[in-house]
Scaffold this motif. Sequence first.
Motif, PDB file in Angstrom:
ATOM      1  N   ALA A  34       0.908  -1.083  -0.072  1.00 26.28           N
ATOM      2  CA  ALA A  34      -0.060  -0.020   0.082  1.00 26.28           C
ATOM      3  C   ALA A  34       0.830   1.315  -0.016  1.00 26.28           C
ATOM      4  N   TRP A  35       0.330   2.380  -0.751  1.00 25.58           N
ATOM      5  CA  TRP A  35       0.958   3.613  -0.488  1.00 25.58           C
ATOM      6  C   TRP A  35       0.077   4.544   0.190  1.00 25.58           C
ATOM      7  N   LEU A  47      -3.801   5.810  -0.728  1.00 25.39           N
ATOM      8  CA  LEU A  47      -3.744   5.967  -1.985  1.00 25.39           C
ATOM      9  C   LEU A  47      -3.782   4.885  -2.820  1.00 25.39           C
ATOM     10  N   ILE A  48      -3.123   3.848  -2.643  1.00 23.15           N
ATOM     11  CA  ILE A  48      -3.265   2.641  -3.466  1.00 23.15           C
ATOM     12  C   ILE A  48      -2.943   1.569  -2.659  1.00 23.15           C
ATOM     13  N   TYR A  49      -3.478   0.369  -2.906  1.00 19.98           N
ATOM     14  CA  TYR A  49      -3.331  -0.883  -2.477  1.00 19.98           C
ATOM     15  C   TYR A  49      -3.191  -2.030  -3.392  1.00 19.98           C
ATOM     16  N   SER A  63      -0.451   6.533  -9.717  1.00 23.87           N
ATOM     17  CA  SER A  63      -0.549   5.051 -10.196  1.00 23.87           C
ATOM     18  C   SER A  63       0.605   4.110  -9.359  1.00 23.87           C
ATOM     19  N   GLY A  64       0.378   2.867  -9.250  1.00 23.76           N
ATOM     20  CA  GLY A  64       1.390   2.395  -8.625  1.00 23.76           C
ATOM     21  C   GLY A  64       1.579   0.907  -9.660  1.00 23.76           C
ATOM     22  N   CYS A  88       5.257   3.714   1.765  1.00 24.17           N
ATOM     23  CA  CYS A  88       4.897   2.500   1.285  1.00 24.17           C
ATOM     24  C   CYS A  88       4.796   1.788   2.549  1.00 24.17           C
ATOM     25  N   GLN A  89       3.959   0.462   2.398  1.00 25.47           N
ATOM     26  CA  GLN A  89       3.664  -0.184   3.554  1.00 25.47           C
ATOM     27  C   GLN A  89       3.285  -1.750   3.055  1.00 25.47           C
ATOM     28  N   GLN A  90       3.879  -2.601   3.648  1.00 22.49           N
ATOM     29  CA  GLN A  90       3.710  -4.162   3.399  1.00 22.49           C
ATOM     30  C   GLN A  90       2.875  -4.819   4.154  1.00 22.49           C
TER      31      GLN A  90
END
Lengths: 107, 119
Positions: A34-35, A47-49, A63-64, A88-90
């Motif tokens: 994720a961002w 924002l993004i996953y 965009s990712g 970012c995150q894992q």
Amino acid sequence: DIQMTQSPSTLSASVGDSVTVTCRANQSISRWLAWYQQKPGKAPKLLIYKASTLESGVPSRFSGSGSGTEFTLTISSLQPDDFATYSCQQYHGSPLTFGGGTKVEIK
Amino acid sequence: EVQLEQSGGGLVQPGGSLRLSCAASGFIFSAYGMTWVRQAPGKGLEWVSSITGSGKSTDYADSVKGRFTISRDNSKNTLYLQMNSLRADDTALYYCAKDPGGSGILDYWGQGALVTVSS
């Protein structure tokens, strides 16, 4: 623990520029990434996953991409509201871990 | 509208205790896992603890295991973080966050509560 490393730590850009932030994991996390965007004094905003899925309401200029250990966040045409810190995150496994953040500042 | 309203931060001496609260509204609280994340001054985000929607399962970062306890009261739509044996390196802005699928994605965040551990 899975270590997440972002680069660069700071990025200077102008309105209208396209910018890319990179996030690397020290082991494969598939696409479980994720961002987040964070502005000073505010909570992070998703924002993004799943590496490339845009959260509802997030502008399409974000965009990712990526999978495995290397991921990117791209902002295609930087807007004044986009100057912020991106992390970012894992979520491949516990503990959840975050990158150190990339500050996008005005050139 | 999803809202997470935090309270309970403050200044505490080393070795002291503090309880953070996170009052949720705008969604079925008991259906979602919740997480605490902290951010030390000038530093990145650090996961602290998570709890499932039922409250039956919890998880902690090694740095807080045995000192912090996450809990929830689904009848009050409130998440808690009980922090004991606080240390200077626990000083941070603490955020609660909602996990929509129990996967670790954090889609809504509280406004943050500052915890300062200092003598």
